[in-house]
Design a protein around this motif. Sequence first.
Motif, short mmCIF file in Angstrom:
data_model
loop_
_atom_site.label_atom_id
_atom_site.label_comp_id
_atom_site.label_asym_id
_atom_site.label_seq_id
_atom_site.Cartn_x
_atom_site.Cartn_y
_atom_site.Cartn_z
N GLY A 41 0.84 -1.20 0.00
CA GLY A 41 0.00 0.00 0.00
C GLY A 41 0.87 1.25 0.00
O GLY A 41 1.94 1.28 -0.62
N THR A 42 0.46 2.26 0.77
CA THR A 42 1.22 3.52 0.85
C THR A 42 1.22 4.02 2.28
O THR A 42 0.35 3.65 3.09
CB THR A 42 0.61 4.60 -0.06
OG1 THR A 42 -0.75 4.82 0.33
CG2 THR A 42 0.68 4.17 -1.53
N GLY A 43 2.23 4.83 2.59
CA GLY A 43 2.28 5.49 3.89
C GLY A 43 2.68 4.58 5.02
O GLY A 43 2.26 4.81 6.17
N PHE A 44 3.50 3.56 4.77
CA PHE A 44 3.86 2.61 5.81
C PHE A 44 5.08 3.05 6.63
O PHE A 44 5.45 2.41 7.62
CB PHE A 44 4.16 1.23 5.22
CG PHE A 44 2.96 0.53 4.62
CD1 PHE A 44 1.67 1.01 4.80
CD2 PHE A 44 3.13 -0.63 3.87
CE1 PHE A 44 0.58 0.36 4.26
CE2 PHE A 44 2.04 -1.29 3.31
CZ PHE A 44 0.76 -0.80 3.49
N THR A 45 5.71 4.16 6.23
CA THR A 45 6.91 4.62 6.93
C THR A 45 6.59 4.88 8.41
O THR A 45 5.60 5.52 8.74
CB THR A 45 7.45 5.91 6.29
OG1 THR A 45 7.77 5.64 4.93
CG2 THR A 45 8.70 6.40 7.02
N GLY A 46 7.47 4.35 9.25
CA GLY A 46 7.30 4.56 10.69
C GLY A 46 6.20 3.73 11.31
O GLY A 46 5.71 4.05 12.41
N ALA A 47 5.80 2.64 10.65
CA ALA A 47 4.72 1.80 11.17
C ALA A 47 5.02 1.37 12.60
O ALA A 47 6.15 0.98 12.93
CB ALA A 47 4.54 0.57 10.28
N THR A 48 4.01 1.46 13.44
CA THR A 48 4.17 1.10 14.86
C THR A 48 3.43 -0.19 15.24
O THR A 48 3.76 -0.80 16.25
CB THR A 48 3.67 2.24 15.74
OG1 THR A 48 2.29 2.53 15.40
CG2 THR A 48 4.52 3.49 15.55
N SER A 49 2.46 -0.60 14.41
CA SER A 49 1.75 -1.84 14.72
C SER A 49 0.99 -2.35 13.50
O SER A 49 0.62 -1.56 12.63
CB SER A 49 0.78 -1.67 15.89
OG SER A 49 -0.29 -0.80 15.53
N VAL A 50 0.82 -3.67 13.46
CA VAL A 50 -0.05 -4.33 12.48
C VAL A 50 -0.99 -5.21 13.29
O VAL A 50 -0.53 -6.02 14.11
CB VAL A 50 0.74 -5.17 11.47
CG1 VAL A 50 -0.21 -5.96 10.57
CG2 VAL A 50 1.65 -4.27 10.62
N ASN A 51 -2.28 -5.08 13.06
CA ASN A 51 -3.26 -5.85 13.83
C ASN A 51 -4.11 -6.73 12.90
O ASN A 51 -4.50 -6.31 11.81
CB ASN A 51 -4.20 -4.92 14.61
CG ASN A 51 -3.57 -4.44 15.89
OD1 ASN A 51 -2.45 -3.92 15.88
ND2 ASN A 51 -4.26 -4.61 16.99
N PHE A 52 -4.35 -7.95 13.36
CA PHE A 52 -5.31 -8.86 12.74
C PHE A 52 -6.52 -8.87 13.66
O PHE A 52 -6.49 -9.51 14.73
CB PHE A 52 -4.73 -10.26 12.57
CG PHE A 52 -3.73 -10.39 11.45
CD1 PHE A 52 -4.01 -11.17 10.34
CD2 PHE A 52 -2.51 -9.71 11.50
CE1 PHE A 52 -3.09 -11.28 9.30
CE2 PHE A 52 -1.60 -9.83 10.47
CZ PHE A 52 -1.88 -10.61 9.36
N GLY A 53 -7.53 -8.11 13.28
CA GLY A 53 -8.61 -7.88 14.23
C GLY A 53 -8.07 -7.05 15.38
O GLY A 53 -7.47 -5.99 15.18
#
Length: 352
Positions: A41-53
């Motif tokens: 996708g876009t805008g992932f710089t500096g991602a702090t978390s990924v959630n599944f639900g």
Amino acid sequence: MSSPFSGAGGTVVYTVATPVIGSVVPNQGPVDGGNTVTLTGTGFTGATSVNFGTVAAAFIAVSATQVTAIAPAAPVGTVNVTITTPGGTSAGIPYTYVAAPVLSSVAPAQGPLAGGNSVTLSGTGFTGAVSVHFGVNAASSFTVVSPTQLTASVPTGGPGPVAVTVTTPGGTSTQAVSYYYLGAPVLNAISAGSGQVAGGNSVTLTGTNLLQATAVRFGATAATTYTIVSATEIRVVVPPGAAGTVPVTVTTPGGTSNSLTYLYLDVPVITGLAPGQGPPAGGTTVTITGIGLTYATAVLFAAVPAGFTVVSDTQLTTTAPPGAAGAVTVRVVTPGGTSIGLPYTRLGPPGI
């Protein structure tokens, strides 16, 4: 998201875009989790978390447009995958947790070493199947018929049982379901190798890999009665046939055997005895003429067997055994049956 910055030149405002997920690949996986999922996708710089639900996943930010995550465990069903950065939290993309397939049966559960035969697998959770394995070998092809059934073309294999498994995005089946590779039957001998055209006589076939015989054929005619004695022996009641030789074969799930020769014989016919008389003491050489004498197994004077020599299919010689004065019936016996008899007369000494 906007933020002010003050400096000598005044106030600068910068904006961090909210992340957007374009795709999640794969978009389904096992309830136990542990599989790698790629978010693009876009805008992932500096991602702090990924959630599944509501469950956080371990992840690695590959670039501003790609993140890989390890799916956490969850119950069967669909959840939204989201990513959070300083710019906010993305909209959710669906990810579905799928139960592992359950394999309950394979039919037929046996076949030839060469494979190529089609079998039907029954169970649950077959939707989206990605592979079917027979031991370590993948099926050469398979078709998902429904969530509870698929058909597969068996690959080649070595003799003996192998475990059959089905793999879907939900995982690999773990139930112990076996498929048996069988060597083709081999015939070594047939006893007896001839009989009457009417059939009905019993013969014994010996060889190897005979245990699971499904058919015994004499030429194109299948025997209706046979008994599998062991992996090396079958006893068969011969079906009717026409005079002459036919190939005998045995078929099992492992294939069809080599052929042995069986000879159907007509009942012999005798047309003449020369001479047709002799002394009660026996010893007279008698020539018998007729048809079908080649395979003679006995020459009978009434019920008494006599020695004989086969000269040709139309002639044999025999030595009349001793017996009381008077006429007796002479017959020839072959595997094809017993001939109709002709009279032979023992002449007593002349009266005074």
